[in-house]
Design a protein around this motif. Structure first.
Motif, PDB file in Angstrom:
ATOM      1  N   UNK A 248       6.352   0.651   2.363  1.00  0.00           N
ATOM      2  CA  UNK A 248       6.983  -0.455   1.643  1.00  0.00           C
ATOM      3  C   UNK A 248       7.109  -0.179   0.150  1.00  0.00           C
ATOM      4  N   UNK A 249       6.342   0.781  -0.334  1.00  0.00           N
ATOM      5  CA  UNK A 249       6.391   1.128  -1.759  1.00  0.00           C
ATOM      6  C   UNK A 249       6.195   2.640  -1.904  1.00  0.00           C
ATOM      7  N   UNK A 250       7.203   3.426  -1.514  1.00  0.00           N
ATOM      8  CA  UNK A 250       7.049   4.883  -1.536  1.00  0.00           C
ATOM      9  C   UNK A 250       7.073   5.487  -2.939  1.00  0.00           C
ATOM     10  N   UNK A 251       7.665   4.773  -3.892  1.00  0.00           N
ATOM     11  CA  UNK A 251       7.843   5.341  -5.226  1.00  0.00           C
ATOM     12  C   UNK A 251       6.643   5.149  -6.112  1.00  0.00           C
ATOM     13  N   UNK A 252       5.588   5.883  -5.823  1.00  0.00           N
ATOM     14  CA  UNK A 252       4.371   5.804  -6.625  1.00  0.00           C
ATOM     15  C   UNK A 252       3.694   7.167  -6.630  1.00  0.00           C
ATOM     16  N   UNK A 253       2.874   7.406  -7.635  1.00  0.00           N
ATOM     17  CA  UNK A 253       2.329   8.743  -7.833  1.00  0.00           C
ATOM     18  C   UNK A 253       1.245   9.156  -6.868  1.00  0.00           C
ATOM     19  N   UNK A 254       0.436   8.197  -6.394  1.00  0.00           N
ATOM     20  CA  UNK A 254      -0.697   8.528  -5.523  1.00  0.00           C
ATOM     21  C   UNK A 254      -0.694   7.618  -4.307  1.00  0.00           C
ATOM     22  N   UNK A 255       0.245   7.799  -3.387  1.00  0.00           N
ATOM     23  CA  UNK A 255       0.331   6.920  -2.222  1.00  0.00           C
ATOM     24  C   UNK A 255      -0.831   7.138  -1.257  1.00  0.00           C
ATOM     25  N   UNK A 256      -1.238   6.062  -0.598  1.00  0.00           N
ATOM     26  CA  UNK A 256      -2.285   6.116   0.431  1.00  0.00           C
ATOM     27  C   UNK A 256      -1.799   5.302   1.624  1.00  0.00           C
ATOM     28  N   UNK A 257      -1.761   5.905   2.794  1.00  0.00           N
ATOM     29  CA  UNK A 257      -1.288   5.178   3.976  1.00  0.00           C
ATOM     30  C   UNK A 257      -2.281   4.089   4.360  1.00  0.00           C
ATOM     31  N   UNK A 258      -1.824   3.166   5.220  1.00  0.00           N
ATOM     32  CA  UNK A 258      -2.706   2.123   5.734  1.00  0.00           C
ATOM     33  C   UNK A 258      -2.955   1.002   4.760  1.00  0.00           C
ATOM     34  N   UNK A 259      -1.953   0.657   3.954  1.00  0.00           N
ATOM     35  CA  UNK A 259      -2.166  -0.307   2.885  1.00  0.00           C
ATOM     36  C   UNK A 259      -1.745  -1.729   3.197  1.00  0.00           C
ATOM     37  N   UNK A 260      -1.812  -2.555   2.174  1.00  0.00           N
ATOM     38  CA  UNK A 260      -1.423  -3.958   2.227  1.00  0.00           C
ATOM     39  C   UNK A 260       0.091  -4.049   2.420  1.00  0.00           C
ATOM     40  N   UNK A 261       0.540  -5.086   3.101  1.00  0.00           N
ATOM     41  CA  UNK A 261       1.981  -5.311   3.222  1.00  0.00           C
ATOM     42  C   UNK A 261       2.469  -6.131   2.035  1.00  0.00           C
ATOM     43  N   UNK A 262       3.761  -6.067   1.777  1.00  0.00           N
ATOM     44  CA  UNK A 262       4.308  -6.865   0.687  1.00  0.00           C
ATOM     45  C   UNK A 262       4.114  -8.358   0.959  1.00  0.00           C
ATOM     46  N   UNK A 263       4.226  -8.770   2.195  1.00  0.00           N
ATOM     47  CA  UNK A 263       4.050 -10.184   2.538  1.00  0.00           C
ATOM     48  C   UNK A 263       2.617 -10.639   2.237  1.00  0.00           C
TER      49      UNK A 263
END
Length: 318
Positions: A248-263
């Protein structure tokens, strides 16, 4: 300065793709004097340790914030009609001098605070929040609700460098800017450098809500606990977009899978109404890694959610 002079450009008159890009299509003003809330950019990522690009975040967030309308669909609040809000531009930064940039950012935000406006910023990497806290918490420590995949309480990187986007809140606690017993971190997850990486944070009294606990308990219960911890005292809210799942937010420097949803994030931000929020930011939007502006839109939307909460608080204060 009248509220009538601080209205967004009407998309029914000037299409969203036209005109000057500003936060929420609001007027750009030279001074925060007379404002209730000052929207500003932090175009700096000198604390980034790997994938740089968040310095371009404010410009793209401004662009995508043209999609924000005048009213909140849940609360019905029309923030631009009840408080004075404007875009005060970007704080001054030095892209080749880290320490000078920290001083410049602090000075820029201090001007907003001195004018009596609440600063709502768009970053920039998370080290930007340290000088912001130096301005906001100059006279007393504040509490903090912190949405992130990372605790950002490490000590040093690359030898003895104390200033990176992984260290701001350790420095803030050491400098007496944050009351660690009134700090809550939500969404922490991902691999770590070593066992006990968060031991220092726990020892200070920071409440860390790891993603596994968040998933089990749900956003409503977690944010109610966070509100109870920060209580009625002055509180800063910082939202790192890598708290969200990178789908939902791929444009970031240090992505981590399994995160919070935008909702889930929106639900939690909306429930912050009533807190004594003295400042807030949305950080780590890195357009070079984004997909069709998706993360910049997330950043703009989370800023709008925070704006509505702060505006509602201002109205309640009378």
């Amino acid at each position: 300065m009248n509220i009538a002079d601080l209205q967004p450009v009407d998309a029914a008159v000037v299409p969203r793709f036209a005109g000057i890009a500003s936060f929420m299509r609001l007027p750009v003003v030279a001074s925060p004097a007379g404002l209730d809330i000052a929207l500003y950019g932090l175009p700096w990522d000198g604390g980034t340790t790997n994938r740089a690009g968040a310095r371009h975040g404010p410009r793209e967030i401004r662009n995508l914030s043209s999609l924000m309308r005048s009213g909140h669909h849940v609360t019905g609040l029309e923030p631009f009609s009840v408080v004075k809000v404007a875009d005060v531009g970007d704080v001054s930064v030095n892209p080749i001098d880290l320490l000078d940039s920290l001083k410049r950012i602090e000075a820029g935000v201090a001007e907003i605070v001195a004018a009596g406006a609440i600063p709502l910023g768009a970053g920039g990497d998370h080290l930007c929040t340290l000088p912001v806290l130096r301005a906001v918490a100059k006279h007393r420590p504040v509490g903090m609700i912190h949405f992130d995949a990372h605790s950002d309480t490490n000590d040093t990187y690359f030898g003895d460098n104390p200033y990176t986007h992984g260290t701001p809140f350790r420095r803030a606690i050491e400098e007496g800017l944050l009351d660690p017993k009134r700090v809550v971190q939500i969404g922490i997850r991902g691999s770590i450098y070593e066992r006990g990486e968060h031991a220092w944070a726990h020892a200070q009294g920071i409440r860390i809500v790891y993603m596994e606990e968040f998933t089990e308990r749900g956003p409503a219960a977690v944010i109610e606990e966070a509100k109870a911890i920060v209580g009625t005292g002055p509180t800063y809210v910082t939202f790192d977009v890598d708290s969200l799942d990178p789908s939902m937010a791929p444009g970031t420097g240090t992505p981590e899978i399994g995160g919070i949803t935008t909702r889930e994030a929106q639900l939690m931000l909306r429930r912050l109404q009533g807190l004594d929020i003295v400042g807030a930011d949305v950080v780590e939007v890195a357009p070079p890694f984004d997909v069709q502006g998706m993360t910049a839109l997330v950043g703009a939307t989370m800023m709008f959610e925070l704006l509505c909460v702060i505006a509602a608080n201002k109205v309640a204060e009378g």
